[in-house]
Each structure stands twice: as structure tokens, then as C-alpha cells.
Design an enzyme around this catalytic site. Sequence first.
Site, PDB file in Angstrom:
ATOM      1  N   LEU A 287     -10.704  -2.901   0.927  1.00 13.40           N
ATOM      2  CA  LEU A 287     -11.470  -3.374   2.081  1.00 13.40           C
ATOM      3  C   LEU A 287     -11.354  -2.435   3.267  1.00 13.40           C
ATOM      4  O   LEU A 287     -12.248  -2.372   4.107  1.00 13.40           O
ATOM      5  CB  LEU A 287     -10.978  -4.768   2.498  1.00 13.40           C
ATOM      6  CG  LEU A 287     -11.211  -5.898   1.497  1.00 13.40           C
ATOM      7  CD1 LEU A 287     -10.497  -7.158   1.950  1.00 13.40           C
ATOM      8  CD2 LEU A 287     -12.703  -6.163   1.336  1.00 13.40           C
ATOM      9  N   GLY A 291      -3.167   2.602   9.569  1.00 13.81           N
ATOM     10  CA  GLY A 291      -1.880   3.261   9.702  1.00 13.81           C
ATOM     11  C   GLY A 291      -0.767   2.602   8.915  1.00 13.81           C
ATOM     12  O   GLY A 291       0.255   3.220   8.635  1.00 13.81           O
ATOM     13  N   LYS A 294      -3.236   0.310   2.807  1.00 10.66           N
ATOM     14  CA  LYS A 294      -4.545  -0.147   2.340  1.00 10.66           C
ATOM     15  C   LYS A 294      -4.591  -1.668   2.240  1.00 10.66           C
ATOM     16  O   LYS A 294      -3.575  -2.318   2.023  1.00 10.66           O
ATOM     17  CB  LYS A 294      -4.858   0.455   0.970  1.00 10.66           C
ATOM     18  CG  LYS A 294      -5.217   1.926   0.993  1.00 10.66           C
ATOM     19  CD  LYS A 294      -5.646   2.400  -0.394  1.00 10.66           C
ATOM     20  CE  LYS A 294      -6.052   3.866  -0.362  1.00 10.66           C
ATOM     21  NZ  LYS A 294      -6.471   4.357  -1.698  1.00 10.66           N
ATOM     22  N   VAL A 295      -5.808  -2.196   2.375  1.00 19.35           N
ATOM     23  CA  VAL A 295      -6.037  -3.631   2.211  1.00 19.35           C
ATOM     24  C   VAL A 295      -6.991  -3.821   1.039  1.00 19.35           C
ATOM     25  O   VAL A 295      -8.043  -3.175   0.975  1.00 19.35           O
ATOM     26  CB  VAL A 295      -6.637  -4.256   3.480  1.00 19.35           C
ATOM     27  CG1 VAL A 295      -6.848  -5.754   3.283  1.00 19.35           C
ATOM     28  CG2 VAL A 295      -5.732  -4.007   4.679  1.00 19.35           C
ATOM     29  N   ASP A 408      -1.848  -1.901  17.992  1.00 23.17           N
ATOM     30  CA  ASP A 408      -3.047  -1.237  17.481  1.00 23.17           C
ATOM     31  C   ASP A 408      -4.261  -2.149  17.636  1.00 23.17           C
ATOM     32  O   ASP A 408      -4.946  -2.479  16.671  1.00 23.17           O
ATOM     33  CB  ASP A 408      -2.856  -0.842  16.012  1.00 23.17           C
ATOM     34  CG  ASP A 408      -3.883   0.182  15.545  1.00 23.17           C
ATOM     35  OD1 ASP A 408      -4.566   0.781  16.410  1.00 23.17           O
ATOM     36  OD2 ASP A 408      -4.015   0.392  14.334  1.00 23.17           O
TER      37      ASP A 408
END
Length: 604
Positions: A287, A291, A294-295, A408
Site C-alpha cells: 500500500l 521511513g 512497507k505497509v 512525521d
Amino acid sequence: MELFFAILILACLPSFVLSNFQGDALYALKISLKADKLTSWNQNQVNPCTWVDVTCDTNNNVISLSLSSMGFSGTLSPQIGNIKTLTSLSLPGNGITGGIPKEFGNLTNLTTLNLENNNLSGEIPTSLGNLTKLQFLTLSGNNLTGTIPESLSRIPSLSSLMLDSNNLSGQIPQHLLQVQSYNFTGNHLNCSINSPPFCASEIGDSGGSNGSKIGVILGIVGGCIAILLLVALSLVLCRGRNSGYKREVFVDVAGEVDRRIAFGQLKRFLWRELQLATDNFSEKNVLGQGGFGKVYKGVLPDNTKIAVKRLTDYESPGGDAAFQREVEMISVAVHRNLLRLIGFCTTPTERLLVYPFMQNLSVAYCLRDLKAGVPVLDWPTRKRVALGTARGLEYLHEHCNPKIIHRDVKAANVLLDEDFEAVVGDFGLAKLVDVRKTNVTTQVRGTMGHIAPEYLSTGKSSERTDVFGYGIMLLEIVTGQRAIDFSRLEEEDDVLLLDHVKKLEREKRLEDIVDQNLNKNYNIQEVEMMIQVALLCTQLSPEDRPAMSEVVRMLEGEGLAERWEEWQHIEVTRRQEYERLQRRFDWGEDSVYNQDAIELSGGR
């Protein structure tokens, strides 16, 4: 001279012999695993310490071997048992077949052995009981059979034992139930009155009616105590003001996988569960990537859609226990504008977080990456997203103890639920990873263009660094543009979105600021208000920026005019001083003073 070389050769001989000896064992492993992709593992290269994924100490002793998810299809070589300097052997997520060599019991310095999620068969060697320094033994997700060796009970330092999802049978050695963290689920283990509760839940009534009643009574009493403790802890850790929103506090007791109490209905997932849910972490299910890692999109067996964040810097400060504490702290922060954490998964080499899947993805996606024909975010939705995000950050900063700093804040980290309500994600992650392991050159976490100047220069963050990031996110919402856009170099010098907007605001060109995709379907007064809030949030000095509670009030129409008038005065004064200095030192290209200045700036 010949004598000198002879002495030199004799002095170096032990290390050469050691390197050859270790290299032979590692090369034998390469052959047995059918690991052709390990091209750097060259039999003719004397020192294996130069081979990829091999770690050595200062004396060229091989101390660590880590080969995760590389698709091997072979077997384990017994020659690895000869490398007695090994402290960590990690080969998870491969297709390794055959048995665990009994020679692994010779690795007496081993502290971590991770062979999970392979196709290993046969019995667990009793020789593993000789690994007196072993702390983490993970054999989950294989096809191991037979009984659990009693010899494992003799390992004094064992703190984590993961044998779930195999075909083991027989009794669980009682001493192993004293290990700090264990998992035996997904096997065919016998039950007795002293067996752990997950054993009874798997086998059904085989434990006897008396044993079941005793388990029910203890469960009810323990559950009541746990709930009372959790409610008290939740009230202490996160206490909110009355802001018109329902404050949800979720309380649960961990299930069969984790014996410890968990907060916020957290579930500890098995690696195999998440591996299956994401189709082995397939790239087609990615998706996004940031930083922290990964998703992946995933689907659980009950068809629940999830998002799995696979953290890049898995070695969290303080290890697994500290990681779980921070995860639990995050799970207690519950607010309608914060992404709820469903659960987590830890292995000696992995840290994963599990969230609900947001079908409308992120604000950044809806602003810039929508497919053709899909309507853009309208102005009322953008206003709602701005206010919802502010409320979520206010909760993290001012209603949680200790407060949580996001680090972030950007449009890509604000997700949209099915009703297009803002849900802030990725908060609290900075504490879950080891900044020393990061692949950037500083300890700053964030995205260029969104990072506050003081955070970039000192590495020290505060809630006011989040306010700066939020201000940039507001500009993203208004303009639909990225925080840094090099295409603007063709027309002007302002690569940064903040400088670009400041320039247009000074020139009173508000309509040029607004996202053209809105086709002028917006309220210009509301646009002006949002831009003003954004510029107040992005002031150079963190002390001058408003707190998020002030931002919420300003977006609701309270106190903005006074703050804006004060900011304009400061900004005009600062601008005049900057222009005065520029005129003072702008002597032209042909000036001799310029040449002197260049020379003075050189080396001395």
C-alpha cells in the site's frame, strides 16, 4: 628475510586456517540449501567475513548468520555445527526441508536460533538442550513431529520458546511453562489439569470436567482483576478533556498466544497468520512505503481487511519487552481521529504492526494519485480533514501521559475511513525502532519538506515540530501539491511549498494557491483562514507556533484574527531586515568586493 616471512606466515596461519575452516562450513550450507543466489559465497575466497549476511568479530570469527525469506529449497548442513563461535543463526521464511541436524547442539555460544516458517520435518534434536546460552528458540511454522525434548528444560537462559504451528505431540515439559514467553499452539499436545489454557481450548474436553471447571473459575477471577487493573491504568495513561467526542477505552485480556495482559484489545499475531494474509508479503499488496517500512494490504480468514506495517529497523531499543511496552502504550491512545492498532507480531528478526484497512487510503493519495474519473476531495471534506487531524494531534500532545510526538505529520500519514473522516496513522513509531539502525545519516525521522528547522538542525523533536509538519500538511490540503516540487524551478526559485505559498500570499494571489482541481468550488474566506493557520504553524521559532489545542480553536473560528495580526507584524519586520541585508551585500557580479569575499571564505 626468509626467516621474517616464515614468522609472518606462522603468525597469520591460525586466522587463515580459521577462515578456511569456517568458509568450508558455510559453503557446505550454501550447497545444501541450493542457495545459488548467494553469489558472494565463493569457495575460492579465503575469508568468509566478506560474504553477504555473514557477520564476524574483530578476530575474523563468524558470529552471526542471517538469511531471511530468500526462497531456499534445500536442507540444513550439519557442518554448521562446527562453527562454535556462532551466537546467532537465523534462517526464517525460507522453504528449507529435512530435519534439524543434531550437530546444531554443538553451537554452545548460540543465543538465538530462528528456523521459523520453513518446511522442516522430523523431531526436535535433544542435543539442543546443550545450548546453555540460548535465549531465543523459534521453530514455529514447520512440520516438526514427536515430543518436545525434556532436555530443553535444562537451558537456564531460555526466555522465548516458540514451537507453534507444528505437528508436535505428547506432554509439555512443565519447566518450559516457566519460560517468560512461549507459544505451543497449533500442535497435538496432550492435556492435563496443569496444562496451559490454550491446550485445553484445542483438545476440548480431554482435560476432564474438573479441570475445565477449575479453569473457568480461575479465568473469571483473573479476568475481573485484569479488567480492574486495566481500567485504572488506562485512566492514568490517557486522560482526556470533555471535547464533545465519545472517549473509547478498550480493555481485553490477551488470548492463547500471549500470557501477558494486553491493552486496547491488542492481539499478538503469529508470523504465519500475517504471511498468509498478505500472500507472503507480496509486492502486489504493498500500500505504501515510508521511513519506518512497507505497509501491506492483507485479509484475515474471517475476511477482515487489515494493513500490516513491516518495520524496517526491527531491533528496537531494549529488545522485545521494550517493543511490547511501547506498542501497548500506543494502543491506549484511542480517539476517533487516531488509527487504532489491532495487534502486533514479533520474532527475533521481525517487528510488525497490524491496523484496520482504510478503504479510502491516504489524504495524499486522494489529493494527487487518484485514478482518472474518480472525484477529487471537495472543499468541505478538506476542511473536515484539517480539523480532524488537528484534534487527533491535540489528543496525542495534550491528553496522553506521557505525551506522544508523531515526528512525521504529512498528508500521506493521514488516512481516510469509509466516511472520509481523518485518521492519523504512524504515531508513536519512532520509539519502536532503533535510530542507530536507520539508513539515513542522522537520527531525524520524517520527510523532507515537512521537517521543522530546529529538528533538522539539532535532532531534537517536540510537539511543536509536529505543529510545523501539520502546517505543511494544511498547505498540501489547500494546494493539492507536494511539500517539495522541483518542477517549480522552471517558473521560480521556490522549490519548497511553504516559500511558494508565502510569496503568493504576500502578493494577495490566493486563488493561485488553491488546488485547480477544485474548479473554484470553495469559499475564499475559508481558504484564507486555513492558509493563515498554516503559516502560523510553520513559523521559524518553535516557541512562536501555536499548540494544537490553539490550532483546533482557530480552525473553529476562535482567536485567529489576533494571532494573524501579530504574525504579520513580525513577518513584515523580518522581511524588511532580510531585504536590507541583501541590499547591503549585493554589489553585483563584477565587484571586486565579491572576489575578496570569495577569497576570504577559502582555506587558510
